[in-house]
Design a protein around this motif. Structure first.
Motif, PDB file in Angstrom:
ATOM      1  N   ALA A 146     -36.065  32.169 134.438  1.00  0.00           N
ATOM      2  CA  ALA A 146     -36.962  30.887 134.289  1.00  0.00           C
ATOM      3  C   ALA A 146     -36.111  29.898 134.971  1.00  0.00           C
ATOM      4  N   SER A 147     -36.879  28.872 135.447  1.00  0.00           N
ATOM      5  CA  SER A 147     -36.120  27.765 136.082  1.00  0.00           C
ATOM      6  C   SER A 147     -36.179  26.485 135.055  1.00  0.00           C
ATOM      7  N   LEU A 148     -34.871  26.220 134.678  1.00  0.00           N
ATOM      8  CA  LEU A 148     -34.859  25.203 133.240  1.00  0.00           C
ATOM      9  C   LEU A 148     -34.175  23.881 133.755  1.00  0.00           C
ATOM     10  N   ALA A 149     -34.664  23.132 133.119  1.00  0.00           N
ATOM     11  CA  ALA A 149     -34.135  21.820 133.351  1.00  0.00           C
ATOM     12  C   ALA A 149     -33.962  20.895 132.117  1.00  0.00           C
ATOM     13  N   LEU A 150     -32.965  20.375 131.823  1.00  0.00           N
ATOM     14  CA  LEU A 150     -32.623  19.778 130.430  1.00  0.00           C
ATOM     15  C   LEU A 150     -33.177  18.198 130.740  1.00  0.00           C
ATOM     16  N   THR A 151     -34.418  17.936 130.070  1.00  0.00           N
ATOM     17  CA  THR A 151     -34.944  16.653 130.405  1.00  0.00           C
ATOM     18  C   THR A 151     -34.743  15.554 129.587  1.00  0.00           C
ATOM     19  N   ALA A 152     -34.145  15.883 128.472  1.00  0.00           N
ATOM     20  CA  ALA A 152     -33.814  14.857 127.441  1.00  0.00           C
ATOM     21  C   ALA A 152     -32.752  15.634 126.737  1.00  0.00           C
ATOM     22  N   TYR A 153     -31.891  14.860 126.042  1.00  0.00           N
ATOM     23  CA  TYR A 153     -30.697  15.363 125.111  1.00  0.00           C
ATOM     24  C   TYR A 153     -30.033  14.383 124.676  1.00  0.00           C
ATOM     25  N   ARG A 154     -30.265  14.222 123.283  1.00  0.00           N
ATOM     26  CA  ARG A 154     -29.584  13.243 122.507  1.00  0.00           C
ATOM     27  C   ARG A 154     -28.568  14.223 121.461  1.00  0.00           C
ATOM     28  N   PRO A 155     -27.226  14.234 121.743  1.00  0.00           N
ATOM     29  CA  PRO A 155     -26.541  15.387 121.040  1.00  0.00           C
ATOM     30  C   PRO A 155     -26.664  15.134 119.457  1.00  0.00           C
ATOM     31  N   LEU A 156     -26.881  16.144 118.860  1.00  0.00           N
ATOM     32  CA  LEU A 156     -26.872  16.253 117.343  1.00  0.00           C
ATOM     33  C   LEU A 156     -28.180  16.015 116.836  1.00  0.00           C
ATOM     34  N   ARG A 157     -29.069  15.604 117.526  1.00  0.00           N
ATOM     35  CA  ARG A 157     -30.406  14.890 117.598  1.00  0.00           C
ATOM     36  C   ARG A 157     -31.516  15.662 117.914  1.00  0.00           C
ATOM     37  N   ARG A 158     -31.710  15.849 119.161  1.00  0.00           N
ATOM     38  CA  ARG A 158     -32.879  16.415 119.868  1.00  0.00           C
ATOM     39  C   ARG A 158     -32.634  16.568 121.287  1.00  0.00           C
ATOM     40  N   ALA A 159     -33.495  17.674 121.723  1.00  0.00           N
ATOM     41  CA  ALA A 159     -33.179  18.237 123.131  1.00  0.00           C
ATOM     42  C   ALA A 159     -34.744  18.693 123.815  1.00  0.00           C
ATOM     43  N   VAL A 160     -35.047  18.499 125.044  1.00  0.00           N
ATOM     44  CA  VAL A 160     -36.149  18.969 125.435  1.00  0.00           C
ATOM     45  C   VAL A 160     -35.847  19.556 126.912  1.00  0.00           C
ATOM     46  N   VAL A 161     -36.231  20.761 126.871  1.00  0.00           N
ATOM     47  CA  VAL A 161     -35.981  21.800 128.121  1.00  0.00           C
ATOM     48  C   VAL A 161     -37.301  22.127 128.961  1.00  0.00           C
ATOM     49  N   ARG A 162     -37.354  21.558 130.079  1.00  0.00           N
ATOM     50  CA  ARG A 162     -38.440  21.874 130.916  1.00  0.00           C
ATOM     51  C   ARG A 162     -38.443  23.375 131.526  1.00  0.00           C
ATOM     52  N   ALA A 163     -39.150  24.474 131.373  1.00  0.00           N
ATOM     53  CA  ALA A 163     -39.255  25.677 131.692  1.00  0.00           C
ATOM     54  C   ALA A 163     -40.418  26.118 132.894  1.00  0.00           C
ATOM     55  N   ASP A 164     -40.016  26.660 133.792  1.00  0.00           N
ATOM     56  CA  ASP A 164     -40.952  27.178 134.850  1.00  0.00           C
ATOM     57  C   ASP A 164     -40.729  28.616 135.119  1.00  0.00           C
ATOM     58  N   HIS A 165     -41.842  29.369 135.269  1.00  0.00           N
ATOM     59  CA  HIS A 165     -41.557  30.822 135.565  1.00  0.00           C
ATOM     60  C   HIS A 165     -43.104  31.184 136.122  1.00  0.00           C
ATOM     61  N   ALA A 166     -42.751  31.648 137.480  1.00  0.00           N
ATOM     62  CA  ALA A 166     -44.084  32.358 137.916  1.00  0.00           C
ATOM     63  C   ALA A 166     -45.340  31.644 137.915  1.00  0.00           C
ATOM     64  N   GLY A 167     -44.945  30.182 138.215  1.00  0.00           N
ATOM     65  CA  GLY A 167     -46.173  28.982 138.311  1.00  0.00           C
ATOM     66  C   GLY A 167     -46.566  28.437 137.069  1.00  0.00           C
ATOM     67  N   ALA A 168     -46.012  29.055 136.094  1.00  0.00           N
ATOM     68  CA  ALA A 168     -46.276  28.439 134.584  1.00  0.00           C
ATOM     69  C   ALA A 168     -45.406  27.441 134.217  1.00  0.00           C
ATOM     70  N   ARG A 169     -45.481  26.555 133.527  1.00  0.00           N
ATOM     71  CA  ARG A 169     -44.568  25.667 132.884  1.00  0.00           C
ATOM     72  C   ARG A 169     -44.771  25.377 131.330  1.00  0.00           C
ATOM     73  N   ALA A 170     -43.524  25.202 130.533  1.00  0.00           N
ATOM     74  CA  ALA A 170     -43.652  24.868 129.295  1.00  0.00           C
ATOM     75  C   ALA A 170     -42.553  24.046 128.932  1.00  0.00           C
ATOM     76  N   TYR A 171     -42.799  23.438 127.674  1.00  0.00           N
ATOM     77  CA  TYR A 171     -41.628  22.468 127.534  1.00  0.00           C
ATOM     78  C   TYR A 171     -41.129  23.080 125.935  1.00  0.00           C
ATOM     79  N   LEU A 172     -39.693  23.147 125.898  1.00  0.00           N
ATOM     80  CA  LEU A 172     -39.216  23.648 124.524  1.00  0.00           C
ATOM     81  C   LEU A 172     -38.447  22.581 123.946  1.00  0.00           C
ATOM     82  N   LYS A 173     -38.898  22.010 122.798  1.00  0.00           N
ATOM     83  CA  LYS A 173     -38.417  20.915 121.982  1.00  0.00           C
ATOM     84  C   LYS A 173     -37.543  21.620 120.892  1.00  0.00           C
ATOM     85  N   VAL A 174     -36.109  21.032 121.137  1.00  0.00           N
ATOM     86  CA  VAL A 174     -35.168  21.466 120.048  1.00  0.00           C
ATOM     87  C   VAL A 174     -34.739  20.420 119.180  1.00  0.00           C
TER      88      VAL A 174
END
Length: 426
Positions: A146-174
């Motif tokens: 997948a094509s991944l981009a770290l769109t937000a990162y607060r160390p020790l607090r939270r992160a958001v990764v944008r993921a794209d694959h074969a024309g589909a997109r999802a967001y991974l919230k950590v």
């Protein structure tokens, strides 16, 4: 202990910030790379995150080479890494030895925990969320990467990764692991109330899996409302639409524990502003005291379901050349009991600061004026202005990371909002 046998005086948070941003950090950076067989060649401080009373965290960009090649004076393959370091005390449940890529070092007598991204010692789901093959397989049920981009990162607090694959997109919230279940419940409540929150794409991974504490969310249409409001002649925006959105927050939010609003922590955040803009410490402390007094003097109204971090950066909008409509409500992490005026003040404080920092964007200025007038009719104006001033003051430290001028403009905006409690006009 000091030489007299008394307790050792802890460094101020200003001193800790200087420590993490100074040249002495080279040795701890070398220490975290040593178990990986690497040595730093060059490094640069990227940014610092300060949570008042909870230490300083910093991120660095590092170029490293294999130690064996460097010691032999031979050119080796350069490795590009990001390293995090914190003076914060980590939650006890995260201290389970030193995972690969993390070390504890000492700098001028101060213990510092360091890690190589993405092995954040608290955000245990981040390594999976930044693994392109694993995300392609587990989220998109596909092959390859997948094509991944770290769109937000607060160390020790939270992160958001944008993921794209074969024309589909999802967001991974950590989020922090202890908060993952509560965030999932909040999203489900908001979706059940018909609010435009990101749909969850899974029912929750199995306990103990690499992705256990990661929320996989679908994408939503639209762009950030803040971006949409920037241009001159931006499409018409109705502030009443924001109030309508808040009216639809689920009643079930009242069952969550209440978190203090931004205005209730203004003195705490003033400490962060002082660390970031030390030459204005007297001005900041005086302003924080005045804001706290104004907040205490104005009636905030009853407790109602509240978003908790309601601003244009957490709203998506779609539209044409004439009108804008809200298409997405993001970051419901703080959904719970609160005062309506705090949600409106959060939106207004952010917008007024953004307008001050971007005077060339007349659309922002027009939207700020429109929202100021509209919100002052919706709630107690004195409470609105005092709490908006508090929000603006919480933004000083972040703005100062862009330069002293930005920090000063943000501080001046907080002062201007507070003065509105006396004049009755924003």
């Amino acid at each position: 202990m000091n030489r007299e046998g008394g307790p050792r005086k802890l460094p101020s948070e200003s001193a800790l910030k200087s420590l993490l941003e100074g040249p002495g950090i080279h040795r701890p950076l070398a220490a975290v790379l040593r178990p990986l067989g690497l040595t730093p060649v060059t490094w640069a401080h990227l940014r610092s995150h300060h949570r008042p009373g909870a230490g300083i965290t910093a991120l660095y960009r590092v170029q490293a080479q294999p130690r064996r090649a460097a010691s032999a004076g031979q050119p080796g393959q350069t490795v590009h890494l990001q390293i995090g370091a914190t003076t914060a005390a980590l939650p006890p449940e995260t201290i389970t030895g030193e995972p690969a890529g993390t070390v504890t070092a000492t700098l001028d007598g101060t213990a510092i925990r360091l890690w190589v991204h993405p092995r954040d010692p608290v955000l245990t789901g981040l390594p999976w969320a930044t693994n392109a093959e694993a995300v392609a397989r587990d989220v998109f049920v596909g092959t390859g990467t997948a094509s991944l981009a770290l769109t937000a990162y607060r160390p020790l607090r939270r992160a958001v990764v944008r993921a794209d694959h074969a024309g589909a997109r999802a967001y991974l919230k950590v989020p922090q692991p202890k908060l993952a279940a509560g965030l999932r419940h909040r999203l489900e409540l908001a979706a059940g109330a018909g609010l435009p929150v990101p749909p969850l794409l899974d029912a929750g991974p199995a306990a103990g899996s690499a992705r256990e504490n990661v929320l996989v969310m679908d994408s939503l249409p639209g762009k950030s409302l803040h971006l949409q409001l920037r241009p001159a002649g931006a499409p018409a925006f109705d502030p009443d639409a924001l109030v309508d959105l808040l009216d639809r927050l689920p009643a079930g939010a009242m069952a969550f524990s209440r978190r203090p609003g931004w205005a209730e922590r203004v003195v705490e955040y003033a400490d962060g502003a002082v660390v970031a803009l030390g030459t204005e410490s007297g001005r900041i402390s005086h302003l924080a005291g005045d804001i706290a007094a104004a907040v205490a003097a104005a009636d905030p109204g009853p407790l109602v379901p509240s978003h908790g971090d309601f601003h244009g950066g957490n709203l998506l909008a779609v539209g044409n050349s004439e009108t804008l409509e809200i298409s997405g409500l993001l970051d419901v992490d703080a959904l719970g009991p609160g005062h309506r005026v705090d949600d409106l003040a959060c939106f207004l404080g952010h917008l007024r600061v953004l307008s001050a920092l971007n005077p060339q964007n007349s659309g922002l200025r027009a939207a700020a004026q429109l929202c100021t007038r509209s919100f002052a009719r919706q709630t107690d104006p004195e409470a609105l202005y005092a709490r908006s001033a508090a929000v603006a003051l919480t933004l000083v430290a972040g703005a100062a990371s862009r330069g002293r001028q930005a920090g000063g403009l943000t501080l001046a905006t907080a002062e201007e909002l507070l003065s509105s409690t006396r004049t009755g006009s924003g």
